[in-house]
Scaffold this motif. Sequence first.
Motif, PDB file in Angstrom:
ATOM      1  N   TYR A  76       0.820  -1.213   0.000  1.00  0.00           N
ATOM      2  CA  TYR A  76       0.000   0.000   0.000  1.00  0.00           C
ATOM      3  C   TYR A  76       0.855   1.264   0.000  1.00  0.00           C
ATOM      4  N   LEU A  77       1.969   1.238   0.707  1.00  0.00           N
ATOM      5  CA  LEU A  77       2.850   2.398   0.725  1.00  0.00           C
ATOM      6  C   LEU A  77       3.423   2.657  -0.664  1.00  0.00           C
ATOM      7  N   ARG A  78       3.798   1.591  -1.357  1.00  0.00           N
ATOM      8  CA  ARG A  78       4.323   1.758  -2.715  1.00  0.00           C
ATOM      9  C   ARG A  78       3.232   2.230  -3.661  1.00  0.00           C
ATOM     10  N   ALA A  79       2.016   1.704  -3.476  1.00  0.00           N
ATOM     11  CA  ALA A  79       0.901   2.147  -4.309  1.00  0.00           C
ATOM     12  C   ALA A  79       0.622   3.628  -4.083  1.00  0.00           C
ATOM     13  N   PHE A  80       0.667   4.059  -2.820  1.00  0.00           N
ATOM     14  CA  PHE A  80       0.411   5.472  -2.523  1.00  0.00           C
ATOM     15  C   PHE A  80       1.475   6.348  -3.194  1.00  0.00           C
ATOM     16  N   ALA A  81       2.731   5.916  -3.141  1.00  0.00           N
ATOM     17  CA  ALA A  81       3.808   6.699  -3.750  1.00  0.00           C
ATOM     18  C   ALA A  81       3.585   6.844  -5.255  1.00  0.00           C
ATOM     19  N   ARG A  82       3.140   5.787  -5.913  1.00  0.00           N
ATOM     20  CA  ARG A  82       2.901   5.862  -7.358  1.00  0.00           C
ATOM     21  C   ARG A  82       1.683   6.717  -7.668  1.00  0.00           C
ATOM     22  N   LEU A  83       0.649   6.605  -6.847  1.00  0.00           N
ATOM     23  CA  LEU A  83      -0.528   7.453  -7.029  1.00  0.00           C
ATOM     24  C   LEU A  83      -0.177   8.918  -6.808  1.00  0.00           C
ATOM     25  N   PHE A  84       0.715   9.180  -5.839  1.00  0.00           N
ATOM     26  CA  PHE A  84       1.158  10.546  -5.579  1.00  0.00           C
ATOM     27  C   PHE A  84       1.815  11.139  -6.824  1.00  0.00           C
ATOM     28  N   ASP A  85       2.587  10.319  -7.518  1.00  0.00           N
ATOM     29  CA  ASP A  85       3.254  10.802  -8.731  1.00  0.00           C
ATOM     30  C   ASP A  85       2.259  11.098  -9.843  1.00  0.00           C
ATOM     31  N   LEU A  86       1.101  10.436  -9.832  1.00  0.00           N
ATOM     32  CA  LEU A  86       0.073  10.696 -10.837  1.00  0.00           C
ATOM     33  C   LEU A  86      -0.698  11.982 -10.551  1.00  0.00           C
ATOM     34  N   ALA A  87      -0.721  12.395  -9.309  1.00  0.00           N
ATOM     35  CA  ALA A  87      -1.558  13.520  -8.889  1.00  0.00           C
ATOM     36  C   ALA A  87      -0.942  14.859  -9.263  1.00  0.00           C
ATOM     37  N   VAL A  88      -1.820  15.851  -9.381  1.00  0.00           N
ATOM     38  CA  VAL A  88      -1.378  17.241  -9.539  1.00  0.00           C
ATOM     39  C   VAL A  88      -1.672  17.972  -8.245  1.00  0.00           C
ATOM     40  N   HIS A  89      -0.863  18.969  -7.950  1.00  0.00           N
ATOM     41  CA  HIS A  89      -1.007  19.718  -6.710  1.00  0.00           C
ATOM     42  C   HIS A  89      -1.051  21.218  -7.015  1.00  0.00           C
ATOM     43  N   GLY A  90      -1.266  22.009  -5.990  1.00  0.00           N
ATOM     44  CA  GLY A  90      -1.185  23.455  -6.143  1.00  0.00           C
ATOM     45  C   GLY A  90      -2.166  23.997  -7.169  1.00  0.00           C
ATOM     46  N   THR A  91      -1.663  24.820  -8.064  1.00  0.00           N
ATOM     47  CA  THR A  91      -2.499  25.509  -9.044  1.00  0.00           C
ATOM     48  C   THR A  91      -3.273  24.542  -9.922  1.00  0.00           C
ATOM     49  N   GLU A  92      -2.625  23.452 -10.341  1.00  0.00           N
ATOM     50  CA  GLU A  92      -3.304  22.488 -11.216  1.00  0.00           C
ATOM     51  C   GLU A  92      -4.438  21.786 -10.490  1.00  0.00           C
ATOM     52  N   ALA A  93      -4.221  21.432  -9.243  1.00  0.00           N
ATOM     53  CA  ALA A  93      -5.281  20.788  -8.462  1.00  0.00           C
ATOM     54  C   ALA A  93      -6.431  21.761  -8.246  1.00  0.00           C
ATOM     55  N   ARG A  94      -6.093  22.996  -7.933  1.00  0.00           N
ATOM     56  CA  ARG A  94      -7.128  24.011  -7.719  1.00  0.00           C
ATOM     57  C   ARG A  94      -7.973  24.191  -8.982  1.00  0.00           C
ATOM     58  N   ALA A  95      -7.326  24.155 -10.132  1.00  0.00           N
ATOM     59  CA  ALA A  95      -8.045  24.324 -11.400  1.00  0.00           C
ATOM     60  C   ALA A  95      -9.045  23.191 -11.618  1.00  0.00           C
ATOM     61  N   LEU A  96      -8.675  21.968 -11.263  1.00  0.00           N
ATOM     62  CA  LEU A  96      -9.594  20.840 -11.420  1.00  0.00           C
ATOM     63  C   LEU A  96     -10.792  20.972 -10.486  1.00  0.00           C
ATOM     64  N   ILE A  97     -10.556  21.431  -9.275  1.00  0.00           N
ATOM     65  CA  ILE A  97     -11.663  21.623  -8.329  1.00  0.00           C
ATOM     66  C   ILE A  97     -12.596  22.735  -8.818  1.00  0.00           C
ATOM     67  N   LEU A  98     -12.015  23.827  -9.281  1.00  0.00           N
ATOM     68  CA  LEU A  98     -12.827  24.936  -9.798  1.00  0.00           C
ATOM     69  C   LEU A  98     -13.648  24.504 -11.005  1.00  0.00           C
ATOM     70  N   ARG A  99     -13.050  23.671 -11.848  1.00  0.00           N
ATOM     71  CA  ARG A  99     -13.762  23.163 -13.009  1.00  0.00           C
ATOM     72  C   ARG A  99     -14.953  22.318 -12.572  1.00  0.00           C
ATOM     73  N   SER A 100     -14.780  21.562 -11.511  1.00  0.00           N
ATOM     74  CA  SER A 100     -15.872  20.743 -10.982  1.00  0.00           C
ATOM     75  C   SER A 100     -16.992  21.604 -10.424  1.00  0.00           C
ATOM     76  N   ILE A 101     -16.621  22.710  -9.763  1.00  0.00           N
ATOM     77  CA  ILE A 101     -17.644  23.632  -9.265  1.00  0.00           C
ATOM     78  C   ILE A 101     -18.423  24.244 -10.390  1.00  0.00           C
ATOM     79  N   GLU A 102     -17.729  24.640 -11.434  1.00  0.00           N
ATOM     80  CA  GLU A 102     -18.399  25.246 -12.601  1.00  0.00           C
ATOM     81  C   GLU A 102     -19.345  24.243 -13.263  1.00  0.00           C
ATOM     82  N   ALA A 103     -18.972  22.965 -13.253  1.00  0.00           N
ATOM     83  CA  ALA A 103     -19.798  21.948 -13.912  1.00  0.00           C
ATOM     84  C   ALA A 103     -21.095  21.682 -13.152  1.00  0.00           C
TER      85      ALA A 103
END
Length: 284
Positions: free
Chosen positions: A255-282
Amino acid sequence: MPSFPTTSVQEARAALAGRLRELRLDAGITGRELARRSDWSVAKSSRIENAVTAPSDADVQAWCTACDAADQAADLIAANRQADSMYVQWKRLQRRGMKQLQEASTARYERTRRFRVYASHVIPGYLQTPGYATALMSTIAAFRGTPDDVSEAVKARMERARVLHEGDRRFATLIEESVLHHRVGDTDVMAGQLGALLAAMALPSMSLGIIPATAPREQVMWPLEQFTIFDDARIHVELLAAKVTVTAPGELDIYLRAFARLFDLAVHGTEARALILRSIEALH
């Protein structure tokens, strides 16, 4: 016949079965004789000894008595209950409602200093708004037929969430983008929840990542079951029918290794905020 889906549970069951077998061998009796003394079938003795069937506390007591080892029953019953707690059906956990379950986990949340959470189905509990938690728990109570103590359970969850603001804790949270679009409650509830996610990103204790729906899945090929890692020592996995507790080192590592790989797939900061804002707009 119960099925235990993780090696943590299998190893605990196998260890208990091994100890019971040793008692029988030390007593110098066969499985048939043990069955006769316990007034059950030979097949049952075999299933318990080979970790095919999980014994009840009464079964363990009877086994020890049959082997003239009643003094060891208490310890073996404790081991049996520990193994049993690794895979617990939600129906059993929530048989008296959901408030008790929320309160029971508070001490663990207070002890934990480092949380790592992967959310593939719903917003993690410590980031839920009262409206979102109410809608979610109402659906769960109706689906599972549990006592309706949603209002009290939501209050308990909000109280537990104070760990976000207390002590020297760190929260690494990964959320699949699909969770942002899955409607829990009405439009206002979802808008409030997504807005709360944006606010949570500013917390000094919080690292919030969103895994885009378009993220490549060569290393982790599909969204996994939702799980929470407590201080790298214990993991709670949320299945549809049950909660699984993982403590075996080898499985923790998976599970720790899976989390590390999932972390690498994720976006953070401005990019993450943009996805959340897009969801609100939708929502509109």
